[in-house]
Motif scaffolding. Structure first.
Motif, PDB file in Angstrom:
ATOM      1  N   LEU A  90       0.838  -1.204   0.000  1.00 30.38           N
ATOM      2  CA  LEU A  90       0.000   0.000   0.000  1.00 30.38           C
ATOM      3  C   LEU A  90       0.871   1.251   0.000  1.00 30.38           C
ATOM      4  O   LEU A  90       0.378   2.349   0.217  1.00 30.38           O
ATOM      5  CB  LEU A  90      -0.912  -0.024   1.240  1.00 30.38           C
ATOM      6  CG  LEU A  90      -1.788  -1.278   1.322  1.00 30.38           C
ATOM      7  CD1 LEU A  90      -2.567  -1.332   2.620  1.00 30.38           C
ATOM      8  CD2 LEU A  90      -2.743  -1.325   0.131  1.00 30.38           C
ATOM      9  N   GLY A  93      -0.068   4.341  -2.341  1.00 29.06           N
ATOM     10  CA  GLY A  93      -1.510   4.558  -2.412  1.00 29.06           C
ATOM     11  C   GLY A  93      -2.256   3.362  -2.976  1.00 29.06           C
ATOM     12  O   GLY A  93      -3.350   3.526  -3.533  1.00 29.06           O
ATOM     13  N   GLY A  94      -1.674   2.157  -2.881  1.00 31.12           N
ATOM     14  CA  GLY A  94      -2.333   0.949  -3.413  1.00 31.12           C
ATOM     15  C   GLY A  94      -3.637   0.646  -2.696  1.00 31.12           C
ATOM     16  O   GLY A  94      -3.849   1.074  -1.560  1.00 31.12           O
ATOM     17  N   ASP A  95      -4.521  -0.071  -3.357  1.00 34.93           N
ATOM     18  CA  ASP A  95      -5.813  -0.438  -2.790  1.00 34.93           C
ATOM     19  C   ASP A  95      -5.853  -1.961  -2.675  1.00 34.93           C
ATOM     20  O   ASP A  95      -5.550  -2.676  -3.631  1.00 34.93           O
ATOM     21  CB  ASP A  95      -6.922   0.053  -3.730  1.00 34.93           C
ATOM     22  CG  ASP A  95      -8.289  -0.421  -3.298  1.00 34.93           C
ATOM     23  OD1 ASP A  95      -8.875   0.251  -2.435  1.00 34.93           O
ATOM     24  OD2 ASP A  95      -8.744  -1.476  -3.782  1.00 34.93           O
ATOM     25  N   GLU A  97      -8.192  -4.320  -2.408  1.00 29.78           N
ATOM     26  CA  GLU A  97      -9.087  -5.128  -3.247  1.00 29.78           C
ATOM     27  C   GLU A  97      -8.651  -5.078  -4.715  1.00 29.78           C
ATOM     28  O   GLU A  97      -8.586  -6.116  -5.390  1.00 29.78           O
ATOM     29  CB  GLU A  97     -10.512  -4.614  -3.104  1.00 29.78           C
ATOM     30  CG  GLU A  97     -11.511  -5.563  -3.712  1.00 29.78           C
ATOM     31  CD  GLU A  97     -12.946  -5.195  -3.377  1.00 29.78           C
ATOM     32  OE1 GLU A  97     -13.159  -4.229  -2.611  1.00 29.78           O
ATOM     33  OE2 GLU A  97     -13.838  -5.882  -3.904  1.00 29.78           O
ATOM     34  N   ARG A  98      -8.337  -3.876  -5.189  1.00 32.15           N
ATOM     35  CA  ARG A  98      -7.906  -3.756  -6.608  1.00 32.15           C
ATOM     36  C   ARG A  98      -6.637  -4.554  -6.847  1.00 32.15           C
ATOM     37  O   ARG A  98      -6.460  -5.200  -7.872  1.00 32.15           O
ATOM     38  CB  ARG A  98      -7.675  -2.284  -6.970  1.00 32.15           C
ATOM     39  CG  ARG A  98      -8.893  -1.644  -7.617  1.00 32.15           C
ATOM     40  CD  ARG A  98      -8.515  -0.452  -8.480  1.00 32.15           C
ATOM     41  NE  ARG A  98      -7.778   0.563  -7.756  1.00 32.15           N
ATOM     42  CZ  ARG A  98      -8.361   1.532  -7.045  1.00 32.15           C
ATOM     43  NH1 ARG A  98      -9.660   1.622  -6.982  1.00 32.15           N
ATOM     44  NH2 ARG A  98      -7.636   2.412  -6.395  1.00 32.15           N
ATOM     45  N   SER A  99      -5.713  -4.480  -5.879  1.00 27.88           N
ATOM     46  CA  SER A  99      -4.446  -5.180  -6.042  1.00 27.88           C
ATOM     47  C   SER A  99      -4.671  -6.690  -6.109  1.00 27.88           C
ATOM     48  O   SER A  99      -4.123  -7.381  -6.975  1.00 27.88           O
ATOM     49  CB  SER A  99      -3.505  -4.821  -4.883  1.00 27.88           C
ATOM     50  OG  SER A  99      -2.309  -5.525  -5.013  1.00 27.88           O
ATOM     51  N   ALA A 132      -8.523  -4.926   6.215  1.00 29.65           N
ATOM     52  CA  ALA A 132      -8.797  -4.959   4.763  1.00 29.65           C
ATOM     53  C   ALA A 132      -8.394  -6.308   4.175  1.00 29.65           C
ATOM     54  O   ALA A 132      -9.050  -6.833   3.266  1.00 29.65           O
ATOM     55  CB  ALA A 132      -8.044  -3.827   4.062  1.00 29.65           C
TER      56      ALA A 132
END
Ligand code: NAP
Length: 323
Positions: A90, A93-95, A97-99, A132
């Motif tokens: 992260l 700014g990684g997400d 769920e998207r990752s 998360a």
């Protein structure tokens, strides 16, 4: 010579899974799953499965997605059902769920077995980040969740004691044994304060990474053409050159007959700790895979070898404490 010895399996903490005591690191350093040809990648994965290797570790950042893509292709080509772990960072700014969605797409799977935080942990990780990952488990996209064993040592211990994770990737090798043993103050880059036995006490599976300190524990400065040309040490020493020098102090392990090579000694070292589930190694070639399987087949280093390693390491300025 091709070995016929199957690699033994160990429990992965409380997950109910069993994994091979030698794992397949698909990272950038060894590089085989990133830069090897398609034929080399498939041969290596097929041979690993044949040798009894059942755990494969990847991440989105390894070869910028290539490692995940290549691992998925190779496992499909071989028709193998292996335990697969990937990660999320992260940092930029990684997400979460998207990752994970992108990882699953590259791997060609609906779920992974293990989804791990790739970033060093801090005091905020337990409450702000790990929920998360847990949501991904609840959504059926991963069976288990884990962390990378780097960052604030207090936070690492708090996380493994909290019940929030199933696994930790521990930086545990002959140059920095502090994840497994008490060490004198100031003798290592980071004192992990026996994270491995603590994790074991709490049912957290331990995946050892950097067992060869990125290659330095081979004691040879030359790198394989497929390997990353330069490696930044993680928690071992201030520079790769320094790690190489300190590796030389461990030569008595070979000279006194405890191991056939420094690589063998370095791989058998973490296996002596009961809490270790698997030792991941990054490979640059099929020969390195064969040699590693032969090494782990000899079992954990015996206690006298651990004592010798401790003595030599202390002379070289690092190592375990008494007791
Ligand atoms: N969670 C994290 O943050 C994290 C961090 C690091 C690693 N990892 C995981 O752990 C895996 C292993 O770590 P790593 O690849 O960074 O370091 P490593 O396993 O300590 O070292 C890999 C290097 O060791 C040398 N090597 C391997 N087998 C050998 C053999 N039989 N004989 C001689 N040399 C041998 C190769 O170097 P030469 O080609 O120069 O010979 C290879 O590049 C990674 O692939 C990754 O999956 C995770």
């Amino acid at each position: 010579m091709r070995s016929n010895t199957a690699v033994e399996e160990r429990p992965l903490g409380r997950t109910g899974l069993r994994v091979s005591s030698l794992g397949f690191g698909c990272g950038n350093v060894g590089g085989l799953l990133v830069r090897g040809t398609r034929a080399e990648r498939e041969r290596a994965v097929a041979r690993a499965i044949e040798l009894g290797i059942t755990y494969f570790d990847t991440a989105p950042s390894y070869g910028d997605g290539l490692s995940e893509q290549h691992l998925g292709e190779a496992l499909r080509a071989v028709g193998a059902d292996a335990v697969v772990g990937t990660k999320v960072s992260l940092r930029d700014g990684g997400d979460v769920e998207r990752s994970l969605d992108a990882s699953l797409e590259r791997l060609g799977r609906d779920e992974v077995d293990l989804f791990q935080l790739h970033d060093p942990v801090g005091p905020e990780t337990l409450e702000r980040v790990l929920p998360a990952l847990e949501r991904m488990r609840a959504a059926g996209r991963t069976r288990f969740v884990g962390i990378t064993g780097l960052g604030d040592t207090d936070a690492l211990h708090a996380i493994v004691e909290s019940g929030a994770v199933d696994t930790v990737q521990a930086f545990f090798n002959l140059l920095n044994p502090s994840a497994g043993y008490p060490v004198p103050a100031g003798s290592v880059e980071q004192d992990f304060r026996e994270l491995v036995p603590r994790a074991h006490d709490h049912g957290v599976g331990v995946i050892v990474v950097r067992a060869l300190a990125g290659g330095a524990l081979s004691g040879e400065p030359d790198r394989h053409p497929v390997a990353a040309p330069a490696v930044d040490p993680i928690a071992s020493g201030p520079s790769y050159g320094d790690d190489l020098l300190r590796a030389q102090a461990l030569r008595p392990l070979v000279e006194e007959g405890f191991a056939g090579s420094l690589v063998e000694a370095a791989l058998r070292f973490p296996l002596a700790s009961e809490g270790v589930s698997t030792v991941l190694l990054g490979y640059s070639s099929l020969e390195q895979l064969e040699a590693a399987a032969d090494a782990v087949a000899k079992g954990p280093l015996p206690p006298e070898a651990l004592q010798l390693a401790e003595r030599e390491q202390r002379l070289a300025g690092g190592g375990h404490a008494e007791g």
